[in-house]
Scaffold this motif. Structure first.
Motif, short mmCIF file in Angstrom:
data_model
loop_
_atom_site.label_atom_id
_atom_site.label_comp_id
_atom_site.label_asym_id
_atom_site.label_seq_id
_atom_site.Cartn_x
_atom_site.Cartn_y
_atom_site.Cartn_z
N TYR A 45 1.61 37.87 28.86
CA TYR A 45 0.75 38.03 29.46
C TYR A 45 -0.49 38.19 29.14
CZ TYR A 45 4.02 39.09 33.73
OH TYR A 45 4.78 38.22 35.05
N PHE B 196 -7.60 24.90 33.82
CA PHE B 196 -6.25 25.14 34.82
C PHE B 196 -5.34 24.33 34.00
CE2 PHE B 196 -10.18 25.79 37.30
CZ PHE B 196 -9.07 26.71 38.54
N PHE C 20 3.04 31.61 34.35
CA PHE C 20 2.80 32.21 33.62
C PHE C 20 0.96 32.60 33.85
CE2 PHE C 20 6.70 32.66 31.51
CZ PHE C 20 6.87 33.83 31.44
N LEU D 184 -1.09 31.71 36.42
CA LEU D 184 -1.08 32.24 37.87
C LEU D 184 -1.55 33.51 37.25
CD1 LEU D 184 -1.56 32.02 40.71
CD2 LEU D 184 0.42 32.84 41.22
N ILE D 185 -0.62 34.09 36.68
CA ILE D 185 -0.72 35.81 36.69
C ILE D 185 -2.28 35.67 35.29
CG2 ILE D 185 0.03 37.52 35.27
CD1 ILE D 185 2.95 37.03 36.48
N PHE E 41 -4.59 34.14 34.96
CA PHE E 41 -6.05 33.72 35.78
C PHE E 41 -6.36 35.18 36.26
CE2 PHE E 41 -4.57 29.19 36.82
CZ PHE E 41 -5.55 28.85 36.10
N ALA F 280 -9.27 37.52 34.56
CA ALA F 280 -10.30 38.10 35.70
C ALA F 280 -10.64 39.60 35.82
CB ALA F 280 -10.03 37.92 37.59
N PHE G 96 -14.00 38.15 32.65
CA PHE G 96 -13.82 37.35 31.56
C PHE G 96 -14.79 36.97 30.62
CE2 PHE G 96 -13.95 35.52 36.02
CZ PHE G 96 -13.25 34.72 36.06
#
Lengths: 289, 464
Positions: free
Chosen positions: A21, A40, A224, A226-227, A229, A233, A237
């Protein structure tokens, strides 16, 4: 209280997946840190790199371990091209355009992958890195172990590159103040392209390592991304160490909550943690702003 | 400021993506919770829509069906043609096309309903035309596409929708608009218990399969194999949770102890905690209910964690889908699964071999559970339309209720097709147990249909 062996196994697995991750998130955070643009389509870059090593394996019998440099190279080029062809034209456009351009890329890449490579699940069936080791009573899948170590080393390398090399400092300068950096003779456009290249190359490594044991599918990236992002955060950042720490935290929270509460709630726990961080410390754990 | 907006957007997108990754919202839980939690959601005005639709629909159909027999009979097919289940959806599409080919042309040598003559004979040999729609595994899209097919494409019946959660909403739309909905694969037992008039299900559902699984285990126990405990591990949408629930009931009925029920989110990135929970519970038999991506990841994780129970007895689907064994290779060996279909059944039923030869020549792959059932569902529907001798929905519904197709005329191991008039469930459906041996699923139970001897217990990973 569960068996100590099972608990250590769970924790070890959490750390392993956490490194992966982290590496995916590092790519995302580098691009964001330098350009203030969220990629994205990052998960789709990961998917591309998995397909690169898959096809090298399927067509030329090149093991993912040797496919890795190719994947890194290809993804670096993909990153640079994304910048040159897609991102640069919208740099001065409204922010929503900057956001949706990579969203569009996401949909496009998924569609292309499904069209070209069919929606079949692929797996590299007999990679060199197969089998498992017994380390202090723990089962370590060779593929996962190597993936975790590879991810950690790559993350460390990116950190070193950004912090210690001249080019890395130039990247930081551009991130801090584009115009001032330009006045100092730094070609900011080249730095942007480099950030995209590095960001994509990170998932080039991650994808090649994952391909040793993970299924390959046109939408595998979303799992992956999604995790990632959340990790970006959570960690802050633009912060590479933040992404590493956040990746490991998410990996651990996921497996531990999955084990102790219920697997159905592991994502709930991860996102609850994310919400708490966003509310309490919006700059992220190691963020600076 | 800009960063905050980005963060906000990111959060929103993340939420959206979660919804996408999860694919199906938890249908069964929703009705109970919604009134208390979100009364304001009622804005959608379902009641009004319903009234309007009911008034409109029959009128439309009358104008259409009056007069001459139509040249084509349009049948809507709502399947997942993109997204995580696209492979299955596209394979089913092929099977529907082959079935339509057999209905539309003369195949006097095939002992199948509607094969001997061309088209729907009673309607002047009208051709069956399939109108495909992609529901992308979304219950919302499934419902809206079903509505579109009925109201805009004027289909006389719907075939759908593979995933139980989508069949649930899609068949609601068909029910509301009064069009027969024939369900070929969804196996959630809740689906036929909704008191619907227009819902017909050809496939046996999970309760039947689950009972078969326990009959199989009980058979083995009677032969002296020691089996005491089981654990379920299932994806946490309608399909998985219903399956686990019925398995729990039958476990009790057949005298097996359930030591764990492990729900996991479909499309998860990592399965370690699930597998570790299994290891901690240490059941004799693991009963997974999964779609294919999770099934692949689960088997890889079993291997990585060196976990081998006495047996892995799967609720089909992800474990038996065409690509699964091919994809996982040797990792998949010795998995046992309930199955609706196996190619080796052709030893007892030659018609299966004949259809499979056609299918593999046209589409370069063999029939499997999903495709064989899609194929069967269209033949059942075409047979009903022919007997109805009309494209009027009510006539087709009546004809479906009178369906009685014998076992010899279907490519399934079922005793035939006959729908329960109350529920629309095929009461003659049954299944088999298969085991993966050398990369192929072979029938191992019922013992009289077996083509291979069962390998029990599941061999340890190091001893293969």
């Amino acid at each position: 209280m569960p068996d100590l062996a099972i608990l250590s196994q769970v924790i070890l697995s959490g750390i392993f997946i956490g490194f992966i991750y982290a590496l995916v998130s590092v790519g995302l955070t580098v691009i964001y840190g330098v350009m203030d643009i969220v990629n994205f389509a990052h998960g789709e870059f990961l998917m591309l790199s998995m397909y690169v090593v898959f096809w090298l394996y399927a067509l030329f019998r090149i093991d993912p371990i040797f496919g890795l440099p190719v994947s890194v190279l290809v993804l670096f080029v993909v990153g640079v091209l994304t910048h040159k062809l897609i991102v640069r034209p919208v740099l001065d456009a409204p922010m929503s355009a900057q956001i949706f351009v990579t969203c569009g890329l996401l949909v496009y890449l998924q569609g292309v992958a499904q069209f070209l490579w069919s929606p079949s699940y692929r797996l590299i069936q007999e990679p060199l890195l197969s089998g498992r080791l017994q380390v202090a009573g723990l089962n370590v899948s060779l593929a996962q172990g190597v993936a975790a170590i590879g991810a950690l080393l790559t993350t460390a390398f990116v950190y070193w590159f950004i912090e210690k090399t001249e080019t890395g400092r130039a990247l930081q300068a551009v991130a801090e103040d584009r115009q001032a950096a330009s006045l100092m003779g730094i070609n900011s456009d080249r730095m942007f392209a480099l950030a995209w290249g590095i960001g994509a190359a990170c998932v080039g490594v991650a994808g090649a390592l994952l391909a040793n044991y993970y299924y390959i599918f046109p939408t595998v990236g979303t799992v992956f991304a999604l995790i990632a992002f959340v990790a970006v955060a959570l960690g802050g950042f633009g912060s590479v160490p933040g992404a590493l720490v956040a990746g490991i935290i998410i990996g651990l929270v996921e497996v531990l909550s999955g084990f102790f509460i219920a697997p159905a709630y592991k994502e709930v726990t991860v996102f609850a943690l994310y919400l708490v961080v966003v509310l309490v410390r919006p700059q992220g754990l190691l963020g600076e702003w | 400021m800009k960063r905050k907006i980005v963060l906000l957007l990111l959060t929103l997108l993340a939420a959206l993506l979660v919804a996408c990754v999860q694919e199906e919202p938890e249908e069964p839980a929703a009705p109970a919770e919604e009134p208390t939690e979100a009364p304001e959601v009622d804005e959608e005005e379902p009641a009004e829509e319903e009234g309007e639709a009911e008034e409109e629909a029959p009128a439309e159909e009358e104008t259409e069906t009056e007069g001459e027999a139509p040249e084509t009979v349009r049948i809507g097919v709502v399947y997942p043609l993109t997204g995580a289940l696209a492979a299955t959806g596209v394979a089913s599409q092929d099977a529907f096309l082959l079935a339509a080919e057999i209905v539309n042309n003369e195949y006097p040598d095939l002992n199948l309903p509607m094969a001997a003559e061309a088209g729907i004979t009673c309607l002047d040999n009208a051709q069956v035309e399939l109108v495909f729609a992609d529901h992308q595994m979304s219950p919302e899209i499934g419902a809206s596409e079903t509505e579109r097919l009925i109201t805009e494409e004027n289909v006389v019946a719907i075939l759908g929708a593979y995933a139980s959660a989508v069949s649930n909403t899609a068949s609601q739309a068909a029910e509301r608009l009064g069009i027969p909905f024939v369900n070929a694969q969804s196996t959630s037992p809740a689906l036929h218990q909704r008191g619907f008039q227009w819902y017909f299900r050809t496939t046996p559902h999970d309760a039947i399969f689950s009972e078969l699984m326990f009959q199989f285990l009980a058979d083995l126990r009677d032969q002296g194999t020691e089996i005491n405990t089981v654990a379920t591990i299932y994806e946490n949408t309608l399909f998985g949770s219903d399956s686990s629930e019925t398995q729990n009931q039958f476990a009790e009925q057949y005298g097996f102890e359930v030591v764990a029920n492990i729900a996991y989110p479909s499309g998860t990135a990592d399965m370690t905690s699930e597998v570790q929970q299994l290891i901690a519970a240490d059941p004799d038999v693991v009963l997974p209910t999964s779609y294919v991506a999770d099934a692949i990841l689960m088997m890889r994780t079993f291997e990585a964690q060196n976990y081998s129970p006495e047996a892995i007895l799967a609720q089909g689907v992800g474990f038996t889908e065409g690509s699964f064994l091919e994809t996982v290779g040797a990792t998949g060996n010795y998995i046992i699964s309930r199955e609706v279909f196996a190619l080796d059944l052709q030893e007892n039923k030659p018609i299966i071999g004949e259809v499979n030869t056609m299918f593999s020549e046209m589409y370069d792959r063999d029939l499997e559970g999903a495709t064989a059932r899609s194929f069967t569902a269209l033949l059942v529907l075409a047979d009903a339309i022919n007997r109805a001798c009309s494209t009027e929905p009510e006539a087709i519904r009546q004809a479906l209720l009178e369906t009685d197709i014998p076992s010899e005329q279907i490519i399934m191991p079922w005793e035939g097709v006959r729908f329960d008039p109350e529920t629309g469930q095929n009461v003659l459906g049954t299944g088999i147990m298969v085991q993966a041996l050398d990369g192929q699923y072979q029938t191992v139970w019922p013992f009289e249909l077996a083509t291979q001897e069962l390998v029990w217990p599941y061999p340890a990973w190091d001893e293969r």
